[in-house]
Enzyme design. Structure first.
Site, short mmCIF file in Angstrom:
data_model
loop_
_atom_site.label_atom_id
_atom_site.label_comp_id
_atom_site.label_asym_id
_atom_site.label_seq_id
_atom_site.Cartn_x
_atom_site.Cartn_y
_atom_site.Cartn_z
N VAL A 1 -11.63 -0.41 4.93
CA VAL A 1 -12.72 -1.05 4.58
C VAL A 1 -12.90 -0.97 2.94
O VAL A 1 -12.87 0.03 2.57
CB VAL A 1 -13.94 -0.67 5.44
CG1 VAL A 1 -15.14 -1.57 5.14
CG2 VAL A 1 -13.80 -0.43 6.94
N ASP B 1 -10.35 -10.40 9.89
CA ASP B 1 -10.19 -9.31 9.07
C ASP B 1 -11.62 -8.44 8.75
O ASP B 1 -11.81 -7.36 8.76
CB ASP B 1 -9.61 -9.63 7.49
CG ASP B 1 -9.64 -8.57 6.77
OD1 ASP B 1 -8.79 -7.79 6.63
OD2 ASP B 1 -10.44 -8.37 5.72
N GLY C 1 -1.01 -14.78 -4.42
CA GLY C 1 -0.78 -13.65 -3.72
C GLY C 1 -1.88 -13.05 -3.16
O GLY C 1 -1.72 -12.24 -2.29
N VAL D 1 0.76 -1.25 0.01
CA VAL D 1 -0.03 0.02 0.08
C VAL D 1 0.79 1.31 0.17
O VAL D 1 0.67 2.07 -0.83
CB VAL D 1 -1.02 0.04 1.15
CG1 VAL D 1 -1.84 1.23 0.95
CG2 VAL D 1 -1.77 -1.15 1.17
N LYS E 1 -13.56 -4.75 9.67
CA LYS E 1 -14.11 -3.89 8.96
C LYS E 1 -15.84 -3.57 9.15
O LYS E 1 -15.88 -2.70 9.05
CB LYS E 1 -13.94 -4.52 7.39
CG LYS E 1 -12.63 -4.47 6.79
CD LYS E 1 -12.29 -5.39 5.79
CE LYS E 1 -10.95 -5.24 5.04
NZ LYS E 1 -10.77 -6.44 4.16
N GLU F 1 -2.35 -14.87 2.77
CA GLU F 1 -1.12 -14.70 3.45
C GLU F 1 -0.51 -16.23 3.68
O GLU F 1 -1.40 -17.29 3.53
CB GLU F 1 -1.34 -14.20 4.99
CG GLU F 1 -1.95 -12.72 4.70
CD GLU F 1 -0.72 -11.74 4.28
OE1 GLU F 1 0.36 -11.80 4.53
OE2 GLU F 1 -1.45 -10.85 3.96
N GLU G 1 -10.47 5.49 5.30
CA GLU G 1 -11.16 4.74 4.19
C GLU G 1 -10.61 3.54 3.66
O GLU G 1 -11.24 2.83 3.42
CB GLU G 1 -11.07 5.80 3.04
CG GLU G 1 -11.70 5.49 1.68
CD GLU G 1 -13.47 5.14 1.86
OE1 GLU G 1 -13.68 4.08 2.02
OE2 GLU G 1 -14.05 6.29 1.87
N LYS H 1 -6.48 -1.78 9.29
CA LYS H 1 -7.72 -2.08 9.76
C LYS H 1 -7.80 -2.67 11.37
O LYS H 1 -8.70 -2.24 12.05
CB LYS H 1 -8.79 -2.80 8.89
CG LYS H 1 -8.01 -4.23 8.64
CD LYS H 1 -8.12 -4.68 7.09
CE LYS H 1 -7.24 -3.93 6.50
NZ LYS H 1 -7.12 -4.20 4.92
#
Lengths: 382, 382
Positions: free
Chosen positions: A120, A189, A175, A11, A193, A178, A117, A93
């Site tokens: 989520v 996860d 990919g 990211v 969210k 994980e 932002e 998150k």
């Protein structure tokens, strides 16, 4: 506006690429001053540094952009940034859902703002649309496919009849998953969210661990086959409802009817929808992960900060999850059928049954009592 | 902020209801001063009046909100409002698409702003999301199901095998279709929306009549049956692409593959998607019509005006449609097969054929030459 970017992975590097490109008017005057990495060998950008303090204490840096992941030191850095009255943008998150109440309090007290932002729905402008809708409407509920890894696995199982392990391996080789896939496949996860979405939709900040969450680790091809035969498609759904002031929230596999457009969201895409008082049902679909889409969401937050855009509607407060009034029908597969006496409405085979419309809390208590590590649970209707 | 509301029908009465309710912080200080109706007997609201001039010349009215429909007097009122430097919000896609270039020019010259969110996709925040995405990304293409009436008819034909006339009658009895349904079923409504979308996505303002548009008036159950057999679901799609500086745009039925999530948008819902440089594919789903959803979109524009939100990215200019480079494969059913010699790649039956990948302009020229009022045309692939 000068940014300190923390993290230069999937990211972070995307954020850097978008901002450095300066492709639009809105990106003008936004610059990345320093980039925190673990090791200077991560690149040859002159802005790389390995000392977070150097960035946090730089008086020329207005906004901290955190794309590191993990609870610490991300949380300590967030708290320090906000305590200094600076603004903080994050794609993390897990950290943000866990420390939401503390960080919101620091924001309110010291005036720094928070952008999350990218936490989520990846690139989907979900939290933006929630705030936009709330300029006019109260939102009564939301639900969504919020995890690309599990949607990839479930779509693959549905399309090919493959077993879970096979699809997980495929997701890992592409990919999408994980090496340790627990956060995705056990529902954590989506829980983060769902927690963040509830705060934005209803101003209700719950602790993530209060949201009952079930994943897809134990799903088998035969569960999918049952769904197919009954015009259903299985998805891992996070959902929240505000009912009579109580926050209802859960994460679990749901057998959506195949006429439900959300059931057709395939591969690693995400889709999240809300119900607004005048807008009705509105849904948002897109890339739930990936470098540039997620970075796009981070940069949208940064532009909002630069333009000083605020949303009057949002006044989040601490809140407990209260699923007492939730009822539904459920599909359960377990070796410990005896633990569910009284809940079994229809037996599908020797280890699988459907409930009648029952209390979700009651069912989840029975699941807990059964203590079956291979149990698989899905919502059929609510 | 004081509004003059023109029109008190389905959309206008919804706008009035949302604004009068004053449910949110953002709606505070927004008031409807006067409401233009054809006849004072339309209600007993003391704000009703029958003289447009009374509203346009009221110095206390800042913004004109037009929900009348039709070309005139809506267009004359829009021009007069903008020439006076006042802002103008409209839900009238036909008028706005037709006079876009003139009205944009008046806006630029005199400083009044234009809001037209409700013109495309009803409640779906489509134009808002286009502008939001363009803060970061160039948009390369869009496509969408933009008409609820035709989607209701096509979904019904697909689900039940019914013929077109039967589904049209049903849509009319439910209020989804007008007594004279031509605007919907002949593709004009989608053409206006495609035209407005192109201006917002690409800054390319074309004249609506330049966009080749084909509707669903001539569709038969056997076309749907062919689609089904080939894993396709038919939808009426408006689409636009900016390629090498040329605006490509069209409106026609498309046999979407059933793995395409857009093919699963059913009943009278709409869905529109865009492709952004870093965002990738993002789609927006919701109520494409109806009183409160459409009014919601109108009120979002009004709040943007109040908050003085502008989008630096948008500088629309006049532009021609240029489909020269578009190629595709097409499904054609016609009594005049002889007109298509050279274009027929595969005959389906005595009146129906598929083309190979051909020039769209070439095919449409042949369609024109054939001059068959019962011809049915659909895109299969592009």
């Amino acid at each position: 506006m000068n940014l300190g970017l923390l993290g230069f992975g999937v990211v972070g590097s995307g954020v850097c690429r978008i901002i450095d490109a300066q492709d639009t008017e809105e990106l003008k005057d936004i610059h990345i001053s320093k980039i925190l990495v673990k090791d200077l060998s991560e690149g040859n950008d002159p802005r790389l540094c390995v000392n977070a303090e150097e960035i946090l204490n730089d008086p020329d840096i207005d906004v901290i952009v955190e794309c590191m992941g993990g609870l610490e030191p991300a949380h300590a850095i967030a708290a320090k940034t906000l305590a200094a009255g600076k603004s903080f943008v994050t794609s993390n998150k897990k950290m943000y859902a866990t420390f939401q109440q503390e960080l919101q309090q620091l924001s309110t007290t010291h005036g720094g703002r928070i952008g999350c932002e990218a936490c989520v729905g990846g690139g989907i402008p979900w939290l933006h649309e929630v705030a936009h809708t709330r300029r006019i409407d109260a939102i009564s509920s939301f639900r969504g496919i919020m995890n690309g890894t599990t949607n990839y696995i479930l779509s693959g199982m549905t399309d090919t009849g493959a077993e879970f392990d096979e699809m997980l391996k495929q997701a890992q080789s592409l990919g999408y998953a994980e090496r340790d896939p627990s956060d995705d496949i056990d529902g954590y996860d989506v829980r983060y969210k769902t927690c963040i979405s509830a705060a934005h939709c209803f101003d209700a900040m719950a602790k993530p661990e209060e949201i009952p969450s079930y994943g897809i680790r134990n799903i088998k091809a035969k569960d999918i086959a049952w769904a197919r035969k009954n015009q259903r498609i299985i998805k891992l759904i996070g959902q929240g409802t505000l009912k009579d002031g109580a926050l209802q929230a859960s994460v679990m596999p749901v057998f959506l009817h195949e006429s439900d457009a959300m059931s057709r969201v395939s591969s690693n895409f995400n889709q999240i929808e809300l119900n607004g008082a005048t807008l009705g049902r509105a849904a948002f679909y897109g890339q739930g992960a990936g470098s540039l889409p997620t970075a796009h969401a981070v940069v949208q937050d940064i532009i909002d900060l630069k333009q000083n855009r605020t949303h009057a509607a949002s006044h989040p407060h601490a809140c407990n999850v209260d699923n007492e009034a939730v009822t539904g029908t459920y599909y359960v597969r377990t070796a410990k059928l005896a633990s569910f006496t009284g809940l079994i409405d229809q037996k599908i085979d020797e280890e699988t049954f459907l409930t009648a419309a029952v209390s979700m809390n009651g069912l989840l208590q029975a699941v807990k009592n059964a203590d079956d590590p291979a149990l698989f649970l899905a919502e059929v209707d609510r």
